[in-house]
Design a protein around this motif. Structure first.
Motif, PDB file in Angstrom:
ATOM      1  N   TRP A  34      56.639 -70.530 -42.944  1.00 51.55           N
ATOM      2  CA  TRP A  34      56.225 -71.852 -43.417  1.00 51.55           C
ATOM      3  C   TRP A  34      54.826 -71.780 -44.006  1.00 51.55           C
ATOM      4  O   TRP A  34      53.921 -71.150 -43.436  1.00 51.55           O
ATOM      5  CB  TRP A  34      56.276 -72.865 -42.283  1.00 51.55           C
ATOM      6  CG  TRP A  34      56.047 -74.266 -42.766  1.00 51.55           C
ATOM      7  CD1 TRP A  34      54.935 -75.034 -42.592  1.00 51.55           C
ATOM      8  CD2 TRP A  34      56.962 -75.068 -43.537  1.00 51.55           C
ATOM      9  NE1 TRP A  34      55.086 -76.249 -43.203  1.00 51.55           N
ATOM     10  CE2 TRP A  34      56.320 -76.309 -43.788  1.00 51.55           C
ATOM     11  CE3 TRP A  34      58.254 -74.855 -44.020  1.00 51.55           C
ATOM     12  CZ2 TRP A  34      56.937 -77.327 -44.502  1.00 51.55           C
ATOM     13  CZ3 TRP A  34      58.855 -75.865 -44.753  1.00 51.55           C
ATOM     14  CH2 TRP A  34      58.209 -77.089 -44.976  1.00 51.55           C
ATOM     15  N   LEU A  35      54.642 -72.423 -45.137  1.00 56.59           N
ATOM     16  CA  LEU A  35      53.398 -72.373 -45.897  1.00 56.59           C
ATOM     17  C   LEU A  35      52.404 -73.393 -45.343  1.00 56.59           C
ATOM     18  O   LEU A  35      52.211 -74.474 -45.903  1.00 56.59           O
ATOM     19  CB  LEU A  35      53.684 -72.644 -47.380  1.00 56.59           C
ATOM     20  CG  LEU A  35      52.544 -72.467 -48.377  1.00 56.59           C
ATOM     21  CD1 LEU A  35      52.042 -71.032 -48.385  1.00 56.59           C
ATOM     22  CD2 LEU A  35      53.009 -72.858 -49.779  1.00 56.59           C
ATOM     23  N   ASP A  36      51.796 -73.065 -44.240  1.00 60.30           N
ATOM     24  CA  ASP A  36      50.826 -73.957 -43.601  1.00 60.30           C
ATOM     25  C   ASP A  36      49.803 -73.106 -42.847  1.00 60.30           C
ATOM     26  O   ASP A  36      50.158 -72.463 -41.853  1.00 60.30           O
ATOM     27  CB  ASP A  36      51.539 -74.913 -42.648  1.00 60.30           C
ATOM     28  CG  ASP A  36      50.586 -75.939 -42.033  1.00 60.30           C
ATOM     29  OD1 ASP A  36      49.507 -76.167 -42.624  1.00 60.30           O
ATOM     30  OD2 ASP A  36      50.917 -76.486 -40.969  1.00 60.30           O
ATOM     31  N   PRO A  37      48.570 -73.068 -43.338  1.00 60.08           N
ATOM     32  CA  PRO A  37      48.038 -73.801 -44.479  1.00 60.08           C
ATOM     33  C   PRO A  37      48.441 -73.152 -45.801  1.00 60.08           C
ATOM     34  O   PRO A  37      48.933 -72.019 -45.794  1.00 60.08           O
ATOM     35  CB  PRO A  37      46.522 -73.713 -44.269  1.00 60.08           C
ATOM     36  CG  PRO A  37      46.343 -72.390 -43.583  1.00 60.08           C
ATOM     37  CD  PRO A  37      47.533 -72.254 -42.669  1.00 60.08           C
ATOM     38  N   PRO A  38      48.229 -73.856 -46.921  1.00 59.98           N
ATOM     39  CA  PRO A  38      48.539 -73.269 -48.232  1.00 59.98           C
ATOM     40  C   PRO A  38      47.703 -72.014 -48.473  1.00 59.98           C
ATOM     41  O   PRO A  38      46.586 -71.883 -47.966  1.00 59.98           O
ATOM     42  CB  PRO A  38      48.160 -74.382 -49.221  1.00 59.98           C
ATOM     43  CG  PRO A  38      48.196 -75.639 -48.418  1.00 59.98           C
ATOM     44  CD  PRO A  38      47.757 -75.251 -47.040  1.00 59.98           C
ATOM     45  N   VAL A  39      48.253 -71.089 -49.237  1.00 58.26           N
ATOM     46  CA  VAL A  39      47.495 -69.892 -49.590  1.00 58.26           C
ATOM     47  C   VAL A  39      46.697 -70.150 -50.868  1.00 58.26           C
ATOM     48  O   VAL A  39      47.059 -71.006 -51.675  1.00 58.26           O
ATOM     49  CB  VAL A  39      48.420 -68.674 -49.801  1.00 58.26           C
ATOM     50  CG1 VAL A  39      49.161 -68.334 -48.530  1.00 58.26           C
ATOM     51  CG2 VAL A  39      49.398 -68.911 -50.953  1.00 58.26           C
ATOM     52  N   ALA A  64      56.601 -63.568 -48.197  1.00 60.60           N
ATOM     53  CA  ALA A  64      56.879 -64.867 -48.829  1.00 60.60           C
ATOM     54  C   ALA A  64      56.571 -65.989 -47.851  1.00 60.60           C
ATOM     55  O   ALA A  64      56.723 -65.828 -46.625  1.00 60.60           O
ATOM     56  CB  ALA A  64      58.336 -64.946 -49.271  1.00 60.60           C
ATOM     57  N   ARG A  65      56.137 -67.114 -48.390  1.00 63.72           N
ATOM     58  CA  ARG A  65      55.923 -68.332 -47.625  1.00 63.72           C
ATOM     59  C   ARG A  65      56.399 -69.511 -48.460  1.00 63.72           C
ATOM     60  O   ARG A  65      56.335 -69.481 -49.690  1.00 63.72           O
ATOM     61  CB  ARG A  65      54.444 -68.504 -47.244  1.00 63.72           C
ATOM     62  CG  ARG A  65      53.920 -67.478 -46.256  1.00 63.72           C
ATOM     63  CD  ARG A  65      52.430 -67.622 -46.019  1.00 63.72           C
ATOM     64  NE  ARG A  65      51.950 -66.642 -45.054  1.00 63.72           N
ATOM     65  CZ  ARG A  65      50.676 -66.354 -44.868  1.00 63.72           C
ATOM     66  NH1 ARG A  65      49.740 -66.958 -45.592  1.00 63.72           N
ATOM     67  NH2 ARG A  65      50.324 -65.453 -43.956  1.00 63.72           N
ATOM     68  N   ASN A  66      56.825 -70.557 -47.791  1.00 61.99           N
ATOM     69  CA  ASN A  66      57.273 -71.741 -48.534  1.00 61.99           C
ATOM     70  C   ASN A  66      57.041 -72.997 -47.718  1.00 61.99           C
ATOM     71  O   ASN A  66      56.920 -72.968 -46.493  1.00 61.99           O
ATOM     72  CB  ASN A  66      58.753 -71.637 -48.886  1.00 61.99           C
ATOM     73  CG  ASN A  66      59.673 -71.798 -47.696  1.00 61.99           C
ATOM     74  OD1 ASN A  66      59.976 -70.832 -46.984  1.00 61.99           O
ATOM     75  ND2 ASN A  66      60.139 -73.022 -47.453  1.00 61.99           N
ATOM     76  N   ASP A  67      56.965 -74.114 -48.439  1.00 63.89           N
ATOM     77  CA  ASP A  67      57.091 -75.423 -47.819  1.00 63.89           C
ATOM     78  C   ASP A  67      58.190 -76.153 -48.589  1.00 63.89           C
ATOM     79  O   ASP A  67      59.018 -75.515 -49.233  1.00 63.89           O
ATOM     80  CB  ASP A  67      55.756 -76.188 -47.780  1.00 63.89           C
ATOM     81  CG  ASP A  67      55.126 -76.350 -49.163  1.00 63.89           C
ATOM     82  OD1 ASP A  67      55.849 -76.226 -50.180  1.00 63.89           O
ATOM     83  OD2 ASP A  67      53.914 -76.625 -49.227  1.00 63.89           O
ATOM     84  N   ASP A  68      58.211 -77.462 -48.526  1.00 61.22           N
ATOM     85  CA  ASP A  68      59.292 -78.188 -49.205  1.00 61.22           C
ATOM     86  C   ASP A  68      59.187 -78.150 -50.726  1.00 61.22           C
ATOM     87  O   ASP A  68      60.178 -78.389 -51.422  1.00 61.22           O
ATOM     88  CB  ASP A  68      59.299 -79.650 -48.743  1.00 61.22           C
ATOM     89  CG  ASP A  68      59.687 -79.780 -47.282  1.00 61.22           C
ATOM     90  OD1 ASP A  68      60.458 -78.920 -46.803  1.00 61.22           O
ATOM     91  OD2 ASP A  68      59.220 -80.729 -46.616  1.00 61.22           O
ATOM     92  N   SER A  69      57.997 -77.856 -51.246  1.00 62.88           N
ATOM     93  CA  SER A  69      57.796 -77.951 -52.692  1.00 62.88           C
ATOM     94  C   SER A  69      57.388 -76.654 -53.369  1.00 62.88           C
ATOM     95  O   SER A  69      57.361 -76.593 -54.600  1.00 62.88           O
ATOM     96  CB  SER A  69      56.722 -79.013 -52.994  1.00 62.88           C
ATOM     97  OG  SER A  69      55.478 -78.640 -52.411  1.00 62.88           O
ATOM     98  N   ARG A 266      60.500 -76.549 -41.807  1.00 62.22           N
ATOM     99  CA  ARG A 266      59.336 -77.044 -41.102  1.00 62.22           C
ATOM    100  C   ARG A 266      59.577 -76.987 -39.597  1.00 62.22           C
ATOM    101  O   ARG A 266      60.629 -77.402 -39.086  1.00 62.22           O
ATOM    102  CB  ARG A 266      59.035 -78.494 -41.513  1.00 62.22           C
ATOM    103  CG  ARG A 266      57.737 -79.051 -40.899  1.00 62.22           C
ATOM    104  CD  ARG A 266      57.589 -80.525 -41.252  1.00 62.22           C
ATOM    105  NE  ARG A 266      57.487 -80.726 -42.683  1.00 62.22           N
ATOM    106  CZ  ARG A 266      56.336 -80.690 -43.356  1.00 62.22           C
ATOM    107  NH1 ARG A 266      55.205 -80.429 -42.692  1.00 62.22           N
ATOM    108  NH2 ARG A 266      56.326 -80.894 -44.656  1.00 62.22           N
ATOM    109  N   THR A 267      58.606 -76.452 -38.872  1.00 68.03           N
ATOM    110  CA  THR A 267      58.715 -76.369 -37.419  1.00 68.03           C
ATOM    111  C   THR A 267      58.373 -77.709 -36.782  1.00 68.03           C
ATOM    112  O   THR A 267      57.334 -78.310 -37.091  1.00 68.03           O
ATOM    113  CB  THR A 267      57.764 -75.283 -36.853  1.00 68.03           C
ATOM    114  OG1 THR A 267      58.078 -74.032 -37.466  1.00 68.03           O
ATOM    115  CG2 THR A 267      57.901 -75.158 -35.358  1.00 68.03           C
TER     116      THR A 267
END
Length: 269
Positions: A34-39, A64-69, A266-267
């Motif tokens: 999960w992309l938190d915080p953003p890179v 790789a990392r991702n969030d919803d967008s 998302r966790t």
């Protein structure tokens, strides 16, 4: 999505003993986090420390990392010859949201050197050759090419022209690091990936040798020394092994690696 300029820091490169020849798809799976915080897309692998998975065919690593967008990927290359080929011939990062190996949407970055960029011809001074090479590198890294999503879509853009896609390549401490962010929200961007339900996103890394750029350069010869064989003996401005070629007799690199990337959710909590 983080927006940054694209730049290249040219530092020293130690020799890497391995070589990648005739590489095919590896079938590797690397789960996205999960992309938190953003890179921050700056070509610095420090934010990916502990997340990078070694990829034998790449002589490097991938994460790789991702969030919803957003989907962010990081590619680290250790092989000096492959670093040089990526810079000279360019590399395409393919994305298949259905989990296959369809080459219908990708980002070519770096785009590769234009024909006629080679310095050191006609006995020009070393200083002028270095200036020409640095200018060629700067020009190459100022744009990327988007392939798809339409069948005949292939457009080159300045790196600041497409805010939905962010890329940077950097070289330091013997490593070349490429970071790339791609949108996942189809309502926000026409370039967005839409992962198929229950399917991973396939990420393909492709770098094919071009004539004169494929690594089969003859070693030796300063910038003012003439062609020196196919591609010439090129002395770069302080990085990428002096921009010299692979040792005589070694085959050009032929890279195509595919990584299956299950996207993260998302966790809760």
């Amino acid at each position: 999505m983080q927006k940054t300029a694209v730049a290249l820091w040219l530092g020293s490169l130690p020799v890497f003993a391995g070589a990648l020849v005739g590489c095919g798809g590896s079938g590797l799976t690397v789960a996205s986090a999960w992309l938190d915080p953003p890179v921050t897309v700056d070509g610095d692998p420090a934010e990916w420390d502990g997340a990078l998975t070694p990829v034998t065919d790449l002589h490097g690593s991938f994460a790789a990392r991702n969030d919803d967008s957003t989907l962010a990927v990081c590619v680290v290359v250790e092989d000096r010859a492959l670093q040089r080929q990526i810079l000279l011939a360019g590399m395409t990062v393919w994305f298949d949201a259905s989990g296959g190996r369809e080459k219908s949407f990708g980002v070519r970055y770096p785009v590769g050197m234009e024909e006629g960029w080679l310095p050191g011809r006609g006995g020009e001074p070393d200083s002028l050759a270095r200036e020409r090479l640095r200018a060629a590198i700067d020009q190459e890294l100022s744009e990327f090419e988007i392939i798809g999503p339409g069948k005949y879509d292939r457009m080159r853009y300045g790196v600041h022209e497409v805010p939905d896609i962010t890329a940077r390549i950097n070289q330091a401490h013997g490593l070349m690091t490429l970071e790339l962010e791609i949108p996942l929200d189809a309502d926000a961007s026409r370039f967005a990936l839409t992962p198929a339900q229950g399917k991973p996103i396939s990420v393909g890394l492709e770098c094919r040798p071009r004539h004169g750029y494929g690594g089969g350069y003859r070693q030796g010869g300063p910038p003012g020394g003439g062609p020196g064989g196919e591609g010439g003996g090129i002395e770069g401005p302080g990085g990428f092994g002096g921009m010299r070629g692979r040792p005589p007799g070694e085959a050009p690199l032929d890279l195509e690696v595919w990584v299956s990337v299950p996207v993260a959710g998302r966790t809760k909590g």
